[in-house]
Design a protein around this motif. Structure first.
Motif, PDB file in Angstrom:
ATOM      1  N   GLY A  62      -4.232   2.648  10.013  1.00 50.99           N
ATOM      2  CA  GLY A  62      -4.562   2.493   8.593  1.00 50.99           C
ATOM      3  C   GLY A  62      -5.405   3.602   8.016  1.00 50.99           C
ATOM      4  O   GLY A  62      -5.981   3.473   6.943  1.00 50.99           O
ATOM      5  N   LYS A  84      -2.016   5.322   3.311  1.00 55.25           N
ATOM      6  CA  LYS A  84      -2.681   4.657   4.430  1.00 55.25           C
ATOM      7  C   LYS A  84      -1.634   4.526   5.517  1.00 55.25           C
ATOM      8  O   LYS A  84      -0.707   3.734   5.385  1.00 55.25           O
ATOM      9  CB  LYS A  84      -3.134   3.264   3.998  1.00 55.25           C
ATOM     10  CG  LYS A  84      -4.591   3.138   3.701  1.00 55.25           C
ATOM     11  CD  LYS A  84      -4.916   1.656   3.590  1.00 55.25           C
ATOM     12  CE  LYS A  84      -6.213   1.424   2.864  1.00 55.25           C
ATOM     13  NZ  LYS A  84      -6.374   0.009   2.537  1.00 55.25           N
ATOM     14  N   THR A  92      -6.368   6.893   6.027  1.00 54.25           N
ATOM     15  CA  THR A  92      -5.771   7.544   4.861  1.00 54.25           C
ATOM     16  C   THR A  92      -5.481   9.006   5.197  1.00 54.25           C
ATOM     17  O   THR A  92      -6.359   9.730   5.656  1.00 54.25           O
ATOM     18  CB  THR A  92      -6.703   7.436   3.648  1.00 54.25           C
ATOM     19  OG1 THR A  92      -6.880   6.049   3.366  1.00 54.25           O
ATOM     20  CG2 THR A  92      -6.096   8.118   2.427  1.00 54.25           C
ATOM     21  N   SER A 117       0.852  -1.190   0.000  1.00 53.62           N
ATOM     22  CA  SER A 117       0.000   0.000   0.000  1.00 53.62           C
ATOM     23  C   SER A 117       0.889   1.242   0.000  1.00 53.62           C
ATOM     24  O   SER A 117       0.993   1.953   0.985  1.00 53.62           O
ATOM     25  CB  SER A 117      -0.903  -0.051   1.239  1.00 53.62           C
ATOM     26  OG  SER A 117      -1.541   1.148   1.447  1.00 53.62           O
TER      27      SER A 117
END
Lengths: 130, 646
Positions: free
Chosen positions: B474, B468, B476, B452
């Motif tokens: 996590g 993220k 954003t 990611s």
């Protein structure tokens, strides 16, 4: 017991041995029925040794030559090919195929070419056995 | 014939025993004729194992020894030493390679690897049985070394060698010494300046009469072997001879019509065909970039020291004993579009930012716009998940350099905000303090994983970085940035020609490969050729200097004694079988075979001081009257028989 063809490799201590070692280090696989005997220079390999290998059951002999990198000088190339032609004559007399003896220059970093040569040689020998 | 052979089979931690069934190998060779004892060792090279072997030789009266372990390149001399210390001739020792040429090569086939190990060990025993005691010959060596590359590492190696009394030829491809370090301003962790470091080293080199520096020079030919290499070095014409005032140089640069991107500033600026030395680059004398110069003569009109037409190429022939390759690194060049690089205007690399800091004194300006927010994206070109393993490695220096740069910009300019998009900060050792400093000054650290990665986007005339962040569960997080800095790793410097000339092996990552990271950290499989610095792996300046000093010490220790023991593998003639045809003398490239009278019969004789042990004389003998010590018919024949069994 293995049914794969057996190959004896004559390799040179300073030039082609490091390449074969490097192939192992990089985990580039080739069949386990390939055995190496190291000598100082490929132009010091006696035809009688090659013939002895066939007599004792090896299917193929591969000479990993120094080529032009030979630390003992450039005459190595010509002398190694002389050994090949003398041996080819002896092989003919014994009913062996010339393709059972192979030679290629293997430089100290030629791990990939070594593995490719051996795998091809192995395939060729396996075909002939059938 | 040897009658009491000791056989040792090594596990090498698990490097061998994970694939090869050691007990099976031991059982298979135990009953071979003349094998007196068979033991396994966890590490045959360990001190305790060596002592055990010495004890066995002495108390059991072993007359030959076989160790089945790694490549002889690594430990042949170690175990020859064991034999010698215990009173056994070192040439009654045989090393069997069941690691590089077995357990590793056949790690896909453990049963096959075990089968092969058994054959290899049997062949080793057969060879040991036929082994003879031999005595080494000595050759004179030349205490002179070619050091390739004059960055911080190469210069340090040269100084180290010179101070130990070795003659040094320092060969630099570009027209200036200093390498990468000359390009850096403040460097971690001590905040000294890169260009000051290179200036200091150059200054010291100038004081040593036994260092000969060649710039614009490249190695083009190499023959010979350790102790005595003959090399040719090509010196490219500098295109500048004499003196010119700073004013004249500036005028000449202005007059030059050529324009190209300036590598020193990583493409941030343009330069002409006149290469002017930057801070930290020496000698402080311009040079002409022949590849680009169009021979207009404008510079020469300003000062006749500029000689664009000069073709004064020089070829030097040198005699040396060894090499140190200290050829350095290139920064990883991101692919077009990698995090917007080459597509979005304000995406640059860390080396470019470091140059930008040097070019901007009072405020940080990029393309006419004042920079207030910087987003750093870490691990670009490092720790990548590619199958070939090319950029899998961590480049070591970058976390430290990026956090250090964050601290540097904050100190040098006001109002800068740093956002570090990282994959876990690896500021090891003292550099951890820099990370602390960056955190304390308010730098923001956001963490991502490889599956990611941050997205760099251009919208509403601004550049945004979105990620993220695993440190905030996590979520954003997005920020705009005036500069996106890709923290690029190190790749080996393009050096195809040199690698080919010196035959230095490369690893999967394409850096030069030492024999062993811990046991032989600067030696290569080519005797007399050492490697150091970032040619081996990513390193910081400190680590580069450490390995550079190690390489200096190592190559000096080989050459300083003035002589080197040669392998005692000499040809020998059996006068009974010889009928003197002269073929061996013809085959010998070293004039080592002469004709002598042996009790009324003319036979060949080997002149031992000329014989180099290549064996070229042996296959040509029609009566098979010549053998090479260590590679006799008896030994090779016995090995072939043992390998063919099964």
């Amino acid at each position: 017991m293995s049914t794969k063809p057996k190959i004896l490799v004559f390799s040179t201590e300073k030039i082609s041995d490091p390449a074969i070692d490097l192939a192992g280090l990089l985990k580039k696989h080739y069949p386990n029925t390939v055995y190496t005997i190291s000598v100082p220079c490929s132009s010091g390999i006696k035809p009688r040794w090659i013939m002895q290998a066939y007599e004792k059951g090896f299917d193929g002999v591969f000479i990993a030559a120094d080529g032009t990198d030979c630390p003992y000088g450039e005459s190595c190339v010509e002398k190694t090919s002389d050994i090949i032609s003398v041996t080819h004559q002896m092989m003919k007399d014994k009913g062996l195929k010339p393709s059972q003896l192979k030679m290629a220059a293997i430089c100290s970093v030629c791990a990939d070419p070594f593995v490719a040569h051996i795998n091809n040689f192995m395939k060729e020998l396996a075909k002939k056995d059938n | 014939m040897k009658k009491k052979i000791g056989v040792y089979v090594c596990h090498c931690g698990g490097n061998i025993s994970d694939y090869v069934d050691i007990e099976k190998v031991k059982d298979a060779v135990r009953d071979e004729a003349d094998v007196f004892l068979v033991k396994n060792t966890l590490f045959a090279c360990a001190d305790s194992s060596q002592k055990m072997m010495e004890e066995d030789i002495k108390t059991q009266g072993l007359d030959a020894m076989v160790v089945a372990s790694c490549s002889p390149k690594l430990h042949l001399n170690t175990f020859r030493g064991v034999a010698q210390r215990a009173g056994l001739n070192p040439y009654n020792y045989v090393q069997v390679n069941i690691r590089e040429q077995d357990s590793w090569a056949h790690s896909d086939n453990p049963a096959g690897a075990t089968e092969k190990a058994i054959q290899l060990v049997k062949a080793g025993i057969a060879r040991a049985k036929e082994s003879e005691a031999l005595t080494s010959m000595k050759i004179a060596t030349t205490n002179a070394v070619a050091v390739i590359g004059a960055g911080v590492g190469g210069m340090r190696t040269a100084l180290g060698l010179a101070d130990m009394g070795t003659e040094v030829y320092l060969i630099e491809k570009s027209f200036f010494v200093g390498g990468r370090t000359a390009q850096w301003g403040s460097v971690a962790p001590t905040n000294d300046r890169g260009d000051v470091l290179t200036a200091g080293l150059f200054n010291e080199i100038q004081k040593r009469s036994n260092i000969k520096l060649f710039t614009g020079a490249e190695l083009i030919e190499k023959t010979g072997s350790v102790g005595n290499f003959d090399i040719k070095v090509k010196i490219h014409p500098r295109g500048f001879d004499g003196t010119a005032t700073a004013d004249d140089i500036q005028k000449a640069v202005k007059a030059c019509p050529v324009s190209t991107t300036d590598e020193f500033n990583f493409g941030l600026t343009q330069r002409t065909a006149i290469l002017t030395p930057q801070k930290g680059q020496y000698p402080q004398q311009p040079a002409i970039d022949k590849a680009l110069c169009n021979q207009c003569g404008a510079c020469q009109k300003i000062n006749s020291a500029f000689q664009p037409a000069s073709t004064n190429e020089e070829i030097l022939t040198l005699h040396i004993g060894g090499f140190v390759a200290n050829t350095g690194f290139d920064p990883y060049e991101p692919a077009k579009g990698e995090y917007g690089y080459g597509e979005i205007d304000n995406v640059i690399t860390l080396p470019q930012l470091k140059r930008l800091i040097e070019l901007n004194d009072n405020e940080l300006v990029f393309k006419g716009k004042k920079v207030k927010k910087i987003a750093y994206i870490y691990c670009v070109g490092s720790r990548q998940d590619d199958d070939e393993g090319k950029n899998k490695y961590c480049s070591r220096y970058c976390c430290t350099s990026a956090t250090h740069t964050g601290v540097t910009v904050k100190n040098k300019y006001k109002d800068i905000l740093n956002y570090h998009f990282n994959r876990g900060i690896r500021t090891y050792g003292k550099a951890e303090l820099i990370y602390g400093q960056a955190s304390q000054q308010g730098d923001v650290f956001l963490q991502f994983t490889l599956d990611s990665i941050p997205q760099v986007e251009r919208k509403h005339n601004k550049t945004y970085v979105k990620v993220k962040d695993i440190l905030t569960a996590g979520k954003t997080i997005e920020t705009d940035a005036d500069l996106v800095v890709l923290v690029t790793g190190m790749v080996p410097r393009e050096n195809v020609k040199l690698g080919h000339l010196l035959k230095i092996p490369e690893g999967r990552d394409h850096f030069f490969n030492e024999i062993h990271m811990k046991l032989k950290p600067v030696e290569t499989v080519i005797d007399g050729v050492m490697i150091a610095g970032t040619s081996q792996a990513p390193k910081n300046i400190l680590e580069t200097l450490n390995s550079s000093m190690a390489a200096a010490a190592k190559v000096n220790s080989v050459l300083t004694k003035g002589e080197l023991s040669l392998e005692p593998t000499l040809a020998k003639v059996n006068p009974g079988a010889c009928t003197w045809c002269g073929k061996c003398a013809e085959a010998c490239p070293f004039d080592a075979i002469v004709q002598v009278d042996n009790e009324g019969k003319m036979v060949a004789k080997v002149n031992e001081s000329n014989c180099k042990g290549c064996g070229m004389c042996t296959p040509v003998c029609p009566t098979d009257a010549i053998d090479l010590d260590g590679f006799t018919n008896a030994q090779i024949g016995a090995m072939i028989d043992a390998l063919a069994e099964l």
